[in-house]
Scaffold this motif. Structure first.
Motif, PDB file in Angstrom:
ATOM      1  N   ALA A  50       5.316 -39.513  25.655  1.00 12.97           N
ATOM      2  CA  ALA A  50       3.921 -39.642  25.224  1.00 12.97           C
ATOM      3  C   ALA A  50       3.684 -39.290  23.757  1.00 12.97           C
ATOM      4  O   ALA A  50       2.541 -39.282  23.314  1.00 12.97           O
ATOM      5  CB  ALA A  50       3.027 -38.774  26.097  1.00 12.97           C
ATOM      6  N   ARG A  55       8.962 -40.795  20.806  1.00 16.06           N
ATOM      7  CA  ARG A  55       9.268 -39.848  21.884  1.00 16.06           C
ATOM      8  C   ARG A  55       9.775 -38.520  21.331  1.00 16.06           C
ATOM      9  O   ARG A  55      10.419 -38.463  20.294  1.00 16.06           O
ATOM     10  CB  ARG A  55      10.259 -40.456  22.860  1.00 16.06           C
ATOM     11  CG  ARG A  55      11.566 -40.867  22.248  1.00 16.06           C
ATOM     12  CD  ARG A  55      12.443 -41.620  23.206  1.00 16.06           C
ATOM     13  NE  ARG A  55      11.880 -42.953  23.395  1.00 16.06           N
ATOM     14  CZ  ARG A  55      12.407 -43.885  24.143  1.00 16.06           C
ATOM     15  NH1 ARG A  55      13.525 -43.686  24.770  1.00 16.06           N
ATOM     16  NH2 ARG A  55      11.826 -45.053  24.272  1.00 16.06           N
ATOM     17  N   GLU A  65       4.040 -39.260  32.297  1.00 17.86           N
ATOM     18  CA  GLU A  65       5.120 -39.990  31.642  1.00 17.86           C
ATOM     19  C   GLU A  65       6.452 -39.270  31.840  1.00 17.86           C
ATOM     20  O   GLU A  65       6.487 -38.149  32.348  1.00 17.86           O
ATOM     21  CB  GLU A  65       4.820 -40.178  30.148  1.00 17.86           C
ATOM     22  CG  GLU A  65       4.884 -38.916  29.321  1.00 17.86           C
ATOM     23  CD  GLU A  65       3.628 -38.051  29.415  1.00 17.86           C
ATOM     24  OE1 GLU A  65       3.763 -36.860  29.147  1.00 17.86           O
ATOM     25  OE2 GLU A  65       2.561 -38.530  29.762  1.00 17.86           O
ATOM     26  N   GLN A  66       7.515 -39.907  31.409  1.00 14.98           N
ATOM     27  CA  GLN A  66       8.847 -39.330  31.566  1.00 14.98           C
ATOM     28  C   GLN A  66       8.967 -38.054  30.737  1.00 14.98           C
ATOM     29  O   GLN A  66       8.648 -38.020  29.558  1.00 14.98           O
ATOM     30  CB  GLN A  66       9.911 -40.333  31.126  1.00 14.98           C
ATOM     31  CG  GLN A  66      11.315 -39.871  31.385  1.00 14.98           C
ATOM     32  CD  GLN A  66      12.348 -40.917  30.985  1.00 14.98           C
ATOM     33  OE1 GLN A  66      12.013 -41.958  30.426  1.00 14.98           O
ATOM     34  NE2 GLN A  66      13.589 -40.647  31.265  1.00 14.98           N
TER      35      GLN A  66
END
Length: 98
Positions: free
Chosen positions: A25, A54, A5-6
């Motif tokens: 995540a 986040r 994920e980012q």
């Protein structure tokens, strides 16, 4: 180190032996820099559900090399103990965003 994920934040331990990452995540991940492998995923603890949104900030503490602090969009700052893999304290109220 692979992150699906980012990634929004990272910090290395004072010894450089570990790397902590945080992002979309809703968790904090800890990696061993020598083996480049993930060793922990911090998602909750005693009386705590972990982050519910986040995570924008993660930082190793200076006083104890086993403690991490994280904060995010869920208005929560959490203190994590890497020995147990659980949250040992949380503070509700601070809004941390990127």
């Amino acid at each position: 180190v692979t992150h699906a994920e980012q990634l929004l934040s990272l910090d290395t331990s004072s010894s450089g032996a570990r790397l902590a990452t945080a992002g979309l995540a809703h968790s904090v991940k800890v990696y061993d820099t020598a083996t480049r492998s993930q060793t922990l995923t911090l998602t909750g603890g005693e009386g705590s559900e972990g982050h519910s949104n986040r995570v924008f900030a993660v930082r190793w503490t200076e006083d104890d090399p086993e403690l991490l602090v994280s904060g995010g969009w869920d208005n929560t700052v959490m203190v994590w103990d890497c020995r147990t893999g659980k949250s040992v304290r949380s503070i509700f109220g601070p809004h941390i965003c990127g």
